[in-house]
Design a protein around this motif. Sequence first.
Motif, mmCIF file in Angstrom:
data_model
loop_
_atom_site.group_PDB
_atom_site.id
_atom_site.type_symbol
_atom_site.label_atom_id
_atom_site.label_comp_id
_atom_site.label_asym_id
_atom_site.label_seq_id
_atom_site.Cartn_x
_atom_site.Cartn_y
_atom_site.Cartn_z
ATOM 1 N N UNK A 70 -52.889 -21.165 -32.097
ATOM 2 C CA UNK A 70 -54.259 -20.740 -32.350
ATOM 3 C C UNK A 70 -54.420 -19.274 -31.983
ATOM 4 N N UNK A 71 -54.788 -18.469 -32.973
ATOM 5 C CA UNK A 71 -55.174 -17.074 -32.758
ATOM 6 C C UNK A 71 -56.701 -17.060 -32.752
ATOM 7 N N UNK A 72 -57.268 -17.286 -31.576
ATOM 8 C CA UNK A 72 -58.718 -17.480 -31.483
ATOM 9 C C UNK A 72 -59.487 -16.233 -31.881
ATOM 10 N N UNK A 73 -58.957 -15.065 -31.551
ATOM 11 C CA UNK A 73 -59.682 -13.828 -31.841
ATOM 12 C C UNK A 73 -59.872 -13.627 -33.340
ATOM 13 N N UNK A 74 -58.858 -14.005 -34.111
ATOM 14 C CA UNK A 74 -58.923 -13.831 -35.559
ATOM 15 C C UNK A 74 -59.248 -15.116 -36.306
ATOM 16 N N UNK A 75 -59.483 -16.200 -35.560
ATOM 17 C CA UNK A 75 -59.820 -17.504 -36.136
ATOM 18 C C UNK A 75 -58.753 -17.992 -37.105
ATOM 19 N N UNK A 76 -57.494 -17.781 -36.732
ATOM 20 C CA UNK A 76 -56.372 -18.240 -37.538
ATOM 21 C C UNK A 76 -55.603 -19.319 -36.781
ATOM 22 N N UNK A 77 -55.193 -20.342 -37.485
ATOM 23 C CA UNK A 77 -54.476 -21.469 -36.881
ATOM 24 C C UNK A 77 -53.230 -21.734 -37.722
ATOM 25 N N UNK A 78 -52.065 -21.652 -37.090
ATOM 26 C CA UNK A 78 -50.799 -21.875 -37.780
ATOM 27 C C UNK A 78 -50.240 -23.228 -37.357
ATOM 28 N N UNK A 79 -49.869 -24.022 -38.352
ATOM 29 C CA UNK A 79 -49.584 -25.443 -38.145
ATOM 30 C C UNK A 79 -48.223 -25.788 -38.727
ATOM 31 N N UNK B 286 -60.857 -26.476 -27.904
ATOM 32 C CA UNK B 286 -61.065 -25.732 -26.667
ATOM 33 C C UNK B 286 -61.395 -24.271 -26.890
ATOM 34 N N UNK B 287 -61.095 -23.771 -28.083
ATOM 35 C CA UNK B 287 -61.426 -22.394 -28.448
ATOM 36 C C UNK B 287 -62.750 -22.310 -29.209
ATOM 37 N N UNK B 288 -63.441 -23.440 -29.314
ATOM 38 C CA UNK B 288 -64.683 -23.455 -30.088
ATOM 39 C C UNK B 288 -64.455 -23.323 -31.573
ATOM 40 N N UNK B 289 -63.289 -23.807 -32.052
ATOM 41 C CA UNK B 289 -62.916 -23.680 -33.463
ATOM 42 C C UNK B 289 -62.583 -25.042 -34.048
ATOM 43 N N UNK B 290 -62.657 -25.131 -35.353
ATOM 44 C CA UNK B 290 -62.225 -26.322 -36.080
ATOM 45 C C UNK B 290 -61.688 -25.900 -37.439
ATOM 46 N N UNK B 291 -60.609 -26.522 -37.854
ATOM 47 C CA UNK B 291 -60.103 -26.370 -39.220
ATOM 48 C C UNK B 291 -60.689 -27.506 -40.050
ATOM 49 N N UNK B 292 -61.301 -27.227 -41.187
ATOM 50 C CA UNK B 292 -61.821 -28.309 -42.036
ATOM 51 C C UNK B 292 -60.685 -29.213 -42.520
ATOM 52 N N UNK B 293 -60.710 -30.458 -42.048
ATOM 53 C CA UNK B 293 -59.660 -31.404 -42.385
ATOM 54 C C UNK B 293 -60.291 -32.706 -42.863
ATOM 55 N N UNK C 8 -54.993 -19.917 -45.613
ATOM 56 C CA UNK C 8 -54.793 -18.475 -45.791
ATOM 57 C C UNK C 8 -53.411 -18.163 -46.365
ATOM 58 N N UNK C 9 -52.404 -18.917 -45.947
ATOM 59 C CA UNK C 9 -51.058 -18.655 -46.428
ATOM 60 C C UNK C 9 -50.166 -19.842 -46.086
ATOM 61 N N UNK D 208 -43.113 -25.145 -44.883
ATOM 62 C CA UNK D 208 -42.619 -25.140 -43.515
ATOM 63 C C UNK D 208 -43.677 -24.735 -42.510
ATOM 64 N N UNK D 209 -44.771 -24.118 -42.991
ATOM 65 C CA UNK D 209 -45.822 -23.662 -42.085
ATOM 66 C C UNK D 209 -47.084 -23.391 -42.891
ATOM 67 N N UNK D 210 -48.218 -23.782 -42.321
ATOM 68 C CA UNK D 210 -49.529 -23.548 -42.918
ATOM 69 C C UNK D 210 -50.335 -22.657 -41.969
ATOM 70 N N UNK D 211 -51.023 -21.655 -42.512
ATOM 71 C CA UNK D 211 -51.949 -20.867 -41.700
ATOM 72 C C UNK D 211 -53.345 -21.001 -42.289
ATOM 73 N N UNK D 212 -54.274 -21.481 -41.457
ATOM 74 C CA UNK D 212 -55.644 -21.753 -41.871
ATOM 75 C C UNK D 212 -56.613 -20.764 -41.253
ATOM 76 N N UNK D 213 -57.703 -20.538 -41.963
ATOM 77 C CA UNK D 213 -58.866 -19.858 -41.400
ATOM 78 C C UNK D 213 -59.745 -20.932 -40.780
ATOM 79 N N UNK D 214 -59.979 -20.847 -39.481
ATOM 80 C CA UNK D 214 -60.810 -21.829 -38.783
ATOM 81 C C UNK D 214 -62.270 -21.392 -38.796
ATOM 82 N N UNK D 215 -63.161 -22.340 -38.649
ATOM 83 C CA UNK D 215 -64.583 -22.033 -38.513
ATOM 84 C C UNK D 215 -64.966 -22.190 -37.048
#
Length: 473
Positions: free
Chosen positions: A108-117, A132-139, A171-172, A208-215
């Motif tokens: 979790x990159x909380x500052x940029x609201x990016x989550x790599x999974x 815990x970062x006050x973020x959620x990925x729409x799932x 995002x990618x 192999x990896x997903x990067x999401x924009x979290x809300x």
Amino acid sequence: MATTDQRAPDPRIDGALQELRTHLVGELIRPEDPLYDEARMVWNGMIDLHPRAVVRAGSVADIDAVLRAARDTGLALAVRGGGHSIAGYSTVEDGLLLDLGPLRAVQVDAANQLVTVEPGATLGDVDRATVGHGLAVPLGVVGQTGVAGLTLGGGVGWLTRSNGLSLDNLESAEVVTAAGEHLHASEQENPELFWGLRGGGGNFGVVASFTFRARRLPGSVLGGNFFYRPGRWKDVLSAFERWTQDLPEEMNPIASFLVLPPDFEMGQDPWMVIGFAWVGEDQQAGLDLAEQLRAAAPPDEEELGPVDWVEWQSALDHVVPKGSRGYWKNVSFSRLDEEVIDVLVGFASEVTWFGTGIDIHHMGGAFARVPEEATAFPNRSAKYWLNINGFWPDPAEDERLTNFARQAYARMQPFAEHGQYVNFLGAETGHDLTEAARQAYGPDTHQRLVALKNRYDPHNLFRRNHNIVPTPA
């Protein structure tokens, strides 16, 4: 106890699998191994297939080794993320199963609201890492669901109206193709592949990896369930339709029909449940909207208040445990008038057993603002998506409950719009794969997906999915 392998030995394949074992960080499991039966099991207990070998990946490098082995041996390949494919595509008979389930890290990159999974992560893994970062990925709506398959097919859940599908928030992606290329796919790099990944399923490579924009989550998410007894369903659906006409997109509702599980202590009669999650900053505005619905359709029972996001997202996990037998169908539609309500209530009233649910997802909002051509998801204009989902434990019920889903689907066809959501589709045997995909995506999207398939997987290595069949060379 491991399954006894009755297949005739094939020295060439056996030698290739022994060679594969030496290149793995993870483990290779054969039918004679004690862990085999556990390793081959998928969520849908109706699927009982026996791979020739299961590779439990120990790192993303194992993807390359398995793809090489599949190319060299000609073994059919299945790729498993969370293993929750209702159609059972996350395993294969007499082939090679790449199980990415052990790869579950979430960064979790909380500052940029990016989550790599990583590709084996589940919805629950992501929620626990981000909340815990006050973020959620729409799932989705079940914590056990694999993020990979959910995202590649769509991703409908409790944040769809407020933030769109899971794939809309991608995002990618890092992709390993059938030829072994490692590609970064985004709007800027390999944009056509990125388009196809968002809705086209696992047809074009292993992600192999997903990067999401979290809300950002509000300080307190408002969750509610209004419960209604059968005699009121027609009036309540009419009220629901009126309530949803001008609903702010921060309100995410799902109307369901089912016999509730025993822990709800609400008897064995079927209920209609209008569940909703309000994710706006102004909680009073959400309460006011709930009061509007309550006034129009007073519930027989209700629960309403601030909710823990992880608990809300995983509330149904125990209802659909691994090993449940399942078959699903889906329909997109926009009318919810008296004629449609009569049909819906007609077959919903027949569900007098625990083991089948009927969900009406109210769409619109952020989901509908995405242009239909922007992703491979087949329909952005429909106001509602209906999911008829089975999750029964008894094999003796397979035929009856599968037929119920098919018959309910058929009864909705006069009101159906174009496209089908592949994550809500069971496997259909004996059907032409090309025609099935064309029906799911529509002719224009299907043609564009075939062009991508021809480019990235012309030999159809990735065919354990709702398959886009490449055109012959």
